[in-house]
Design an enzyme around this catalytic site. Sequence first.
Site, PDB file in Angstrom:
ATOM      1  N   SER A 192       1.578  -1.828   1.881  1.00  0.00           N
ATOM      2  CA  SER A 192       1.583  -1.931   0.420  1.00  0.00           C
ATOM      3  C   SER A 192       1.436  -0.564  -0.238  1.00  0.00           C
ATOM      4  O   SER A 192       0.944   0.394   0.364  1.00  0.00           O
ATOM      5  CB  SER A 192       0.421  -2.835  -0.030  1.00  0.00           C
ATOM      6  OG  SER A 192       0.322  -2.890  -1.440  1.00  0.00           O
ATOM      7  N   CYS A 193       1.885  -0.464  -1.480  1.00  0.00           N
ATOM      8  CA  CYS A 193       1.576   0.664  -2.361  1.00  0.00           C
ATOM      9  C   CYS A 193       1.558   0.107  -3.781  1.00  0.00           C
ATOM     10  O   CYS A 193       1.372  -1.087  -3.973  1.00  0.00           O
ATOM     11  CB  CYS A 193       2.547   1.822  -2.175  1.00  0.00           C
ATOM     12  SG  CYS A 193       4.228   1.528  -2.755  1.00  0.00           S
TER      13      CYS A 193
END
Length: 368
Positions: A192-193
Site C-alpha cells: 500500500s501507499c
Amino acid sequence: MTQASNLSISPDTFAQWLQDGAELAVVDIRAPRDIAYYGSPLFGKNVPEDVLLDQIGLYVPRKVIRTVLVDGGDDSAETFARILQGQGWTGTVALEGGFPGWVNGPHAHLSFDIPGNDFTRAVRDERGTPAFTVQELAIAREKGEDVIVIDTRTVPEFTRDHVPGAVNIPGAELLLHVSDVVPSASTHIVVSCAGLPRAILGAQTLIDAGLVNRVSYLEDGTAAWRRAGWELETGATRVYGPVTEGGRAFGRDHAARFETKTRFPDIDLATARNWAEDKDRTTYLLDVRTPEEYAAEHLEGTLPAEGGQLLGLSSRTIATRGARLVLIDDADGVRAATVAHWLSRRNFEIAILHHAFARADKKAEALA
C-alpha cells in the site's frame, strides 16, 4: 553554451532542449507551497529561491551545463540567472513566462521527468501487477485469511496515516525486511501507499525478486480506504526494525534475481571520485540508504537520496537529465540494486558503489 548576455530562452527553445537528448538541468525555483505533486506537469527539480545560490552546486555539479530556471511568472528567474552567470554558471538561463507561461503554452505536454503515476501505470500494464481493492482486503480480514499489508511510504508519511494494521517498510528497504515481517510463504502480501505509484513498484519489486508469496498492490491505498468511509490509523504503530542477518541474506539472494542485475557495474570509491570530477559528463553520487544512516555517516561529496523516494520520480534529487548515477549503499547493496532496477527504466547510466559503513542501528535510535 549560453552566452553571458543571454538571460532567458523562449518556451519553443526549451521544448527543443527537452527533446534533443543532451544533458539538461531544470530547476523549479518556486516555494514548495506553490508546487503541486513535485511541480507537475514539468517535474523539474525544486530548489527554492531562498536556498538556490547555496545549493545549486549540489544539484547542478557542472557549471557549463544548460540549466533552465523556472519561476512563478514573476521574472525572478532572470535575476537569479544573471547572478549565477556572474558566478561562473555560464549555462544558466531563465524560462520566459515561467511556470504559468509553460503550462498555458503549446508544449505543456512535455516534461523534464516521467510523471510517477504515468511511469508506474506503464509498469503495471506491462507486467500485469495484481491489484487488490480495499473491499477485498476487508473481506479477507473478516474471513481470517493470511494477509499482511505493507506500506512502502516514508516513516513520516506512514505516521501521518495508514491502513489499520499495516507494517511500514519504505520501498527500497523491502527486500531487507520483508522476510522478518511476513509470517510465512503462504501469506498474501498487499503493498500500500497513499495512491498508486509506490504500491505498484513495491509489489512488482517483490514479484521481480522472485518471492513465492502471492503479492498484490492495494488499489488507491489510503485514498481508497478513506473513500470507503473507514478511518485510517495514525502514529508509527508498526515500523520496520533493525536489519537481521537473516534479512540481509534474504535481501542479497532476492536482489540478485532481478533481471537487470547484470546491467550495473560495481565500482570503487576512486572511480566514483574520478567520474564526479569529469569535466565532460555529469555524475551524481547518491546515497540511497535511510536519512538516519546518512546523517550518522556518509561519504564526502554525496547527496542523500533515500531509495524509496527515487523509485518513482527521479527529479526529487536529480536535476540533470542524461547524467550518470552512482548509487551508494552498504556492503550488501540490496537497496542500490532495487533502486537501479527501476531507475534503469528511466534511461540513466548507473553504477553501484558498495561501502563498509558502520552498522550501528541509528534508525532505531532516531525513531525511539
